[in-house]
Write an enzyme that holds these catalytic residues in place. Sequence first.
Site, PDB file in Angstrom:
ATOM      1  N   TYR A 132       0.830  -1.194   0.000  1.00  0.00           N
ATOM      2  CA  TYR A 132       0.000   0.000   0.000  1.00  0.00           C
ATOM      3  C   TYR A 132       0.869   1.249   0.000  1.00  0.00           C
ATOM      4  CZ  TYR A 132      -3.567   3.406   0.930  1.00  0.00           C
ATOM      5  OH  TYR A 132      -4.396   4.496   0.810  1.00  0.00           O
ATOM      6  N   ASN A 225      -3.218   5.924   6.692  1.00  0.00           N
ATOM      7  CA  ASN A 225      -3.911   6.660   7.748  1.00  0.00           C
ATOM      8  C   ASN A 225      -4.538   5.704   8.763  1.00  0.00           C
ATOM      9  OD1 ASN A 225      -6.237   5.662   6.549  1.00  0.00           O
ATOM     10  ND2 ASN A 225      -6.745   7.577   5.516  1.00  0.00           N
ATOM     11  N   THR A 248       3.349   9.822  11.753  1.00  0.00           N
ATOM     12  CA  THR A 248       4.809   9.820  11.787  1.00  0.00           C
ATOM     13  C   THR A 248       5.321  10.603  12.989  1.00  0.00           C
ATOM     14  OG1 THR A 248       6.799  10.153  10.450  1.00  0.00           O
ATOM     15  CG2 THR A 248       5.117  11.888  10.367  1.00  0.00           C
ATOM     16  N   GLN A 270       9.236  16.602   9.831  1.00  0.00           N
ATOM     17  CA  GLN A 270       8.242  15.575  10.146  1.00  0.00           C
ATOM     18  C   GLN A 270       6.860  16.181  10.376  1.00  0.00           C
ATOM     19  OE1 GLN A 270       8.808  12.074   9.981  1.00  0.00           O
ATOM     20  NE2 GLN A 270      10.453  13.098   8.899  1.00  0.00           N
ATOM     21  N   HIS A 273       4.282  16.353   7.459  1.00  0.00           N
ATOM     22  CA  HIS A 273       3.481  15.227   6.968  1.00  0.00           C
ATOM     23  C   HIS A 273       1.988  15.453   7.173  1.00  0.00           C
ATOM     24  CE1 HIS A 273       6.254  12.121   5.545  1.00  0.00           C
ATOM     25  NE2 HIS A 273       7.090  12.534   6.463  1.00  0.00           N
ATOM     26  N   GLU A 339       9.702   6.388  16.119  1.00  0.00           N
ATOM     27  CA  GLU A 339       9.847   5.891  14.751  1.00  0.00           C
ATOM     28  C   GLU A 339      11.200   6.332  14.195  1.00  0.00           C
ATOM     29  OE1 GLU A 339       7.516   6.379  10.447  1.00  0.00           O
ATOM     30  OE2 GLU A 339       7.209   7.836  12.053  1.00  0.00           O
ATOM     31  N   HIS A 340      11.488   7.627  14.293  1.00  0.00           N
ATOM     32  CA  HIS A 340      12.777   8.192  13.880  1.00  0.00           C
ATOM     33  C   HIS A 340      13.424   8.854  15.087  1.00  0.00           C
ATOM     34  CE1 HIS A 340       9.913   8.721  10.436  1.00  0.00           C
ATOM     35  NE2 HIS A 340      10.880   8.116   9.767  1.00  0.00           N
ATOM     36  N   ASP A 373      14.405   9.024   4.653  1.00  0.00           N
ATOM     37  CA  ASP A 373      13.151   8.962   3.902  1.00  0.00           C
ATOM     38  C   ASP A 373      13.377   8.631   2.440  1.00  0.00           C
ATOM     39  OD1 ASP A 373      11.546   9.530   6.064  1.00  0.00           O
ATOM     40  OD2 ASP A 373      11.435  11.674   5.667  1.00  0.00           O
ATOM     41  N   GLU A 427       3.577 -34.135  30.501  1.00  0.00           N
ATOM     42  CA  GLU A 427       2.516 -33.224  30.077  1.00  0.00           C
ATOM     43  C   GLU A 427       1.174 -33.936  29.949  1.00  0.00           C
ATOM     44  OE1 GLU A 427       3.810 -31.181  26.551  1.00  0.00           O
ATOM     45  OE2 GLU A 427       5.306 -30.014  27.651  1.00  0.00           O
ATOM     46  N   HIS A 432       1.648 -38.807  22.444  1.00  0.00           N
ATOM     47  CA  HIS A 432       2.827 -38.206  21.809  1.00  0.00           C
ATOM     48  C   HIS A 432       4.015 -39.160  21.897  1.00  0.00           C
ATOM     49  CE1 HIS A 432       0.496 -34.546  21.764  1.00  0.00           C
ATOM     50  NE2 HIS A 432       1.516 -33.817  21.310  1.00  0.00           N
TER      51      HIS A 432
END
Length: 444
Positions: A132, A225, A248, A270, A273, A339-340, A373, A427, A432
Amino acid sequence: MLSRIDLRGAALSDLDARGLRATLPRAEFDVEAALDALRPICEHVEHGGEQALLELGEKFDGVRPPSLRVPQEVLDAALADLDPAVRAALEESIRRARLVHSDQRRQTVTTQVAPGGSVTEKWIPVDRVGLYVPGGKAVYPSSVVMNVVPAQLAEVGSIAVASPPQRDNGGYPHPTILAACALLGVDEVYAAGGAQAVAMFAYGARDADGATVCEPATLVTGPGNIYVAAAKRLLKGLIGIDAEAGPTEIAILADGTADPELVAADLISQAEHDELAASVLVTDSTELADAVDVALARRAAATKHHERVDVALRGRQSGTVLVDDVDAGLRVVDAYAAEHLEIQTADAAAVAARVRNAGAIFVGSFAPVSLGDYAAGSNHVLPTGGCACHSSGLSVQSFLRGVHIVDYSRDALAEVADTVVTLANSEDLPAHGEAVTARFEGDR
């Protein structure tokens, strides 16, 4: 210009990790609230296919695409008409991204556990990805690069891109986005945005005659978004996702040696944005904080998107955090998990090496976030909202699955059979163990 939070002295030492996170600036991003609004959209796409997607484009983007899939001739024309300087810049961005991401591919490794017994870890790409690329307040051909390059290097067999239709482009995505797709050899591109694009990749889409227009994807990646994030949450499980990306954010850890003009410029970059973008300065210097405020006021007023920037800088998600020293600042930025994260301090490399939580770290005065970026070679699809404390940015690994291949001979299984039986019985799962001992029943 930025609001201030004073964490000097006991104000910081009295806070535990949870209290510190709650004290720091953060955008309100209520994905749960968005789920109710988008659930009918996703259901409409699930049952209405191509027709529903075209209708939703008209409703939310103001234009009905001529076709859901962008024709090859439209992609070719976008690349042919691309400004040569932009093409050269995209080619350089692609080249650098390929350099960095080509080193991320893991190798198949076989571990000999015992004579005749081995476990091989093989890395297999997902079958199909839906990538996307947003197209709201800005155009992001760079996000095409950041999504497509690692997917290609992971050797994903089927790659599709979706981006919102544009009224100014005849109902198709922005021509620069289309050109970037063509430049990377991606010919499957859809004019679909928002939650409906994620739903298209999750459910696939058929036309009115029942013919497949878009095959379902295995994995969906890319920023967007709140509705894109909410759709990822709603459809996770039906599809794999990279992350629920929020607004962001940038955090800058700076001391008195930092240049306030550079700090201000990076905070604004930033904030540009959108109105929910977060710009956070963490510093032990009130003199720097004051100088940054002065620079912000001047620079913000002069920048193109000054209204958007001003709202973001004055929002509750942005601010200056005052601390006693760089050590305290490191505790704050680790709690924030940006994030940054930029480090603009004396001996910035050594300080950066101590950071634990960040999507990407930018060291010193000559590594601004905007470099990452576009052209550092790193990926700009990064965890937001504090998720960098547990999640990574997009990489080749995002498109790969590690699969263990277990290969044991008869003797190797016999050697470890008692261990398996003992643990199975502990167990209360005796069958098993019996699945192992059944292989040796003829030995009695």
